[in-house]
Design a protein around this motif. Sequence first.
Motif, PDB file in Angstrom:
ATOM      1  N   GLY A   1       0.828  -1.204   0.000  1.00 10.45           N
ATOM      2  CA  GLY A   1       0.000   0.000   0.000  1.00 10.45           C
ATOM      3  C   GLY A   1       0.860   1.250   0.000  1.00 10.45           C
ATOM      4  O   GLY A   1       1.399   1.633   1.038  1.00 10.45           O
ATOM      5  N   TYR A   2       0.950   1.914  -1.145  1.00 11.09           N
ATOM      6  CA  TYR A   2       1.843   3.060  -1.287  1.00 11.09           C
ATOM      7  C   TYR A   2       1.428   4.219  -0.378  1.00 11.09           C
ATOM      8  O   TYR A   2       2.277   4.817   0.292  1.00 11.09           O
ATOM      9  CB  TYR A   2       1.858   3.521  -2.751  1.00 11.09           C
ATOM     10  CG  TYR A   2       2.664   4.771  -2.992  1.00 11.09           C
ATOM     11  CD1 TYR A   2       4.049   4.715  -3.102  1.00 11.09           C
ATOM     12  CD2 TYR A   2       2.042   6.024  -3.097  1.00 11.09           C
ATOM     13  CE1 TYR A   2       4.806   5.869  -3.318  1.00 11.09           C
ATOM     14  CE2 TYR A   2       2.780   7.169  -3.305  1.00 11.09           C
ATOM     15  CZ  TYR A   2       4.156   7.094  -3.420  1.00 11.09           C
ATOM     16  OH  TYR A   2       4.896   8.231  -3.623  1.00 11.09           O
ATOM     17  N   GLY A   3       0.148   4.544  -0.346  1.00 17.37           N
ATOM     18  CA  GLY A   3      -0.310   5.684   0.462  1.00 17.37           C
ATOM     19  C   GLY A   3      -0.051   5.477   1.941  1.00 17.37           C
ATOM     20  O   GLY A   3       0.413   6.382   2.637  1.00 17.37           O
ATOM     21  N   TRP A   4      -0.367   4.268   2.437  1.00 16.51           N
ATOM     22  CA  TRP A   4      -0.099   3.959   3.848  1.00 16.51           C
ATOM     23  C   TRP A   4       1.381   4.065   4.147  1.00 16.51           C
ATOM     24  O   TRP A   4       1.800   4.665   5.129  1.00 16.51           O
ATOM     25  CB  TRP A   4      -0.603   2.545   4.160  1.00 16.51           C
ATOM     26  CG  TRP A   4       0.030   1.963   5.379  1.00 16.51           C
ATOM     27  CD1 TRP A   4      -0.305   2.211   6.678  1.00 16.51           C
ATOM     28  CD2 TRP A   4       1.159   1.063   5.425  1.00 16.51           C
ATOM     29  NE1 TRP A   4       0.538   1.507   7.526  1.00 16.51           N
ATOM     30  CE2 TRP A   4       1.439   0.810   6.791  1.00 16.51           C
ATOM     31  CE3 TRP A   4       1.941   0.454   4.458  1.00 16.51           C
ATOM     32  CZ2 TRP A   4       2.474  -0.032   7.193  1.00 16.51           C
ATOM     33  CZ3 TRP A   4       2.975  -0.392   4.849  1.00 16.51           C
ATOM     34  CH2 TRP A   4       3.227  -0.621   6.198  1.00 16.51           C
ATOM     35  N   TRP A   5       2.214   3.436   3.289  1.00 17.46           N
ATOM     36  CA  TRP A   5       3.646   3.424   3.534  1.00 17.46           C
ATOM     37  C   TRP A   5       4.239   4.834   3.454  1.00 17.46           C
ATOM     38  O   TRP A   5       5.085   5.197   4.281  1.00 17.46           O
ATOM     39  CB  TRP A   5       4.359   2.519   2.525  1.00 17.46           C
ATOM     40  CG  TRP A   5       5.843   2.618   2.637  1.00 17.46           C
ATOM     41  CD1 TRP A   5       6.653   1.956   3.515  1.00 17.46           C
ATOM     42  CD2 TRP A   5       6.701   3.485   1.879  1.00 17.46           C
ATOM     43  NE1 TRP A   5       7.963   2.349   3.344  1.00 17.46           N
ATOM     44  CE2 TRP A   5       8.019   3.280   2.354  1.00 17.46           C
ATOM     45  CE3 TRP A   5       6.484   4.396   0.851  1.00 17.46           C
ATOM     46  CZ2 TRP A   5       9.111   3.965   1.826  1.00 17.46           C
ATOM     47  CZ3 TRP A   5       7.561   5.084   0.313  1.00 17.46           C
ATOM     48  CH2 TRP A   5       8.860   4.856   0.805  1.00 17.46           C
ATOM     49  N   GLN A   6       3.801   5.633   2.487  1.00 18.08           N
ATOM     50  CA  GLN A   6       4.375   6.967   2.337  1.00 18.08           C
ATOM     51  C   GLN A   6       4.102   7.832   3.570  1.00 18.08           C
ATOM     52  O   GLN A   6       4.981   8.557   4.042  1.00 18.08           O
ATOM     53  CB  GLN A   6       3.827   7.652   1.090  1.00 18.08           C
ATOM     54  CG  GLN A   6       4.501   8.988   0.799  1.00 18.08           C
ATOM     55  CD  GLN A   6       3.866   9.718  -0.352  1.00 18.08           C
ATOM     56  OE1 GLN A   6       2.647   9.746  -0.477  1.00 18.08           O
ATOM     57  NE2 GLN A   6       4.689  10.320  -1.207  1.00 18.08           N
TER      58      GLN A   6
ATOM     59  N   SER B   1       3.136  -8.806   6.471  1.00 21.72           N
ATOM     60  CA  SER B   1       2.718  -7.652   7.265  1.00 21.72           C
ATOM     61  C   SER B   1       2.484  -6.430   6.384  1.00 21.72           C
ATOM     62  O   SER B   1       1.514  -5.678   6.584  1.00 21.72           O
ATOM     63  CB  SER B   1       3.773  -7.344   8.330  1.00 21.72           C
ATOM     64  OG  SER B   1       3.443  -6.183   9.059  1.00 21.72           O
ATOM     65  N   LEU B   2       3.358  -6.220   5.404  1.00 20.36           N
ATOM     66  CA  LEU B   2       3.185  -5.091   4.497  1.00 20.36           C
ATOM     67  C   LEU B   2       1.887  -5.208   3.705  1.00 20.36           C
ATOM     68  O   LEU B   2       1.169  -4.219   3.512  1.00 20.36           O
ATOM     69  CB  LEU B   2       4.375  -5.006   3.537  1.00 20.36           C
ATOM     70  CG  LEU B   2       5.687  -4.471   4.107  1.00 20.36           C
ATOM     71  CD1 LEU B   2       6.786  -4.589   3.055  1.00 20.36           C
ATOM     72  CD2 LEU B   2       5.538  -3.019   4.544  1.00 20.36           C
ATOM     73  N   HIS B   3       1.588  -6.410   3.230  1.00 20.62           N
ATOM     74  CA  HIS B   3       0.353  -6.619   2.478  1.00 20.62           C
ATOM     75  C   HIS B   3      -0.870  -6.333   3.346  1.00 20.62           C
ATOM     76  O   HIS B   3      -1.802  -5.640   2.927  1.00 20.62           O
ATOM     77  CB  HIS B   3       0.287  -8.056   1.949  1.00 20.62           C
ATOM     78  CG  HIS B   3       1.404  -8.417   1.025  1.00 20.62           C
ATOM     79  ND1 HIS B   3       1.909  -7.547   0.086  1.00 20.62           N
ATOM     80  CD2 HIS B   3       2.117  -9.567   0.889  1.00 20.62           C
ATOM     81  CE1 HIS B   3       2.879  -8.142  -0.592  1.00 20.62           C
ATOM     82  NE2 HIS B   3       3.028  -9.362  -0.111  1.00 20.62           N
ATOM     83  N   VAL B   4      -0.853  -6.877   4.557  1.00 22.09           N
ATOM     84  CA  VAL B   4      -1.997  -6.710   5.466  1.00 22.09           C
ATOM     85  C   VAL B   4      -2.181  -5.242   5.834  1.00 22.09           C
ATOM     86  O   VAL B   4      -3.302  -4.712   5.836  1.00 22.09           O
ATOM     87  CB  VAL B   4      -1.798  -7.566   6.736  1.00 22.09           C
ATOM     88  CG1 VAL B   4      -2.868  -7.227   7.779  1.00 22.09           C
ATOM     89  CG2 VAL B   4      -1.853  -9.046   6.383  1.00 22.09           C
ATOM     90  N   ALA B   5      -1.085  -4.547   6.130  1.00 18.31           N
ATOM     91  CA  ALA B   5      -1.175  -3.140   6.502  1.00 18.31           C
ATOM     92  C   ALA B   5      -1.727  -2.303   5.357  1.00 18.31           C
ATOM     93  O   ALA B   5      -2.521  -1.378   5.584  1.00 18.31           O
ATOM     94  CB  ALA B   5       0.201  -2.625   6.916  1.00 18.31           C
TER      95      ALA B   5
END
Length: 357
Positions: free
Chosen positions: A118-123, A182-186
């Motif tokens: 998720g780019y928006g979440w990660w950014q 974890s990255l996918h779920v987040a």
Amino acid sequence: MPVQTSVRPPPPSSPSQQPGSDFARLSKKITAAGLMGRRPGYYTARIAAVAALYVGGWVAFVLVGDSWWTLAVAGFLALVFGQVALVTHDAAHRQVFRLRKASERSGRILGNLGIGMGYGWWQDKHTRHHANPNHAELDPDVLPDVLVWSQDQARVAKGLPRLLGRSQAFLFFPLLTLEGFSLHVAGVRALADRTLKNRTLEGTLLLGHFAVYLTALFLVLPPGMAIAFLFVHQCLFGVYLGSIFAPNHKGMPILTGDDRPDFLRRQVLTSRNVRGGWFTDLMLGGLNYQIEHHLFPSMPSPHLRRAQVIVRDYCRDLGISYLETSLITSYKQALTSLHRAGAPIREARASAALSKA
């Protein structure tokens, strides 16, 4: 814990006697050296190479087909996914494109569609980390989510952090096998947040990635082999990502409360560089120059090596501690810090056991 900046009185020609802040003077040096200029040729070649490896990996997956050799392809694709993540990181920092829209568009294609992140979440998370690295209350990367990063966090830890805290140094690398999942779920969970920008687009791209990925696995491979491929691929992807980011700040000073030095010292004193040659630069995506990256996030990664010479000399002139270690030493320092952070949990368990005896 408070950070000791160890600043000695400057010599007559010290930068601190010149007008402007310490960082402003450093920034002028970096700009004068031409290190903030774009590198379109470099990023065109790098993105083309990563795209070729990405496509080649999936072609190999189809050609190998119903064979346990497909797990070797899973390992290869784990490295490729990590390289895609590194390019996404550079795009998010506007190292690739100067304009925000182009950066976000490429970031979503690479992150959401390419690797299911998720780019928006990660950014949003990464931006807050850059603003306050290693600050216990402000940096999301050192919140006690699964592990504890300081003894203060350990003393009040509950749930999973308390359960894992006493042995977290030994569990750190095994836990990285879950980082990809974890990255996918987040990223998926973030879609429920109505404040997330372009939420529909992000969700569509993520759904598209998962649909194509899982369809390909179960279409080409029998169910048991497909599940094995998924776990090998995602677990190694998580280990690779974690191995890239762990050396950067783990084991460096943790800031708390109002303990916020000026920008230059806040970034330098909480970051660690990793020594190495071109192979280290390639595998870590330039993040081995973590100090320079944090000071100048939009600097193209191929310029970081040259910037290091300027930044290191400048910090020496100001008496600011500048840490650079080997990759193995960086892991050792990070794990030592994790073990030390979990001490209160071990002590509490030992006291409880003695009282029962």
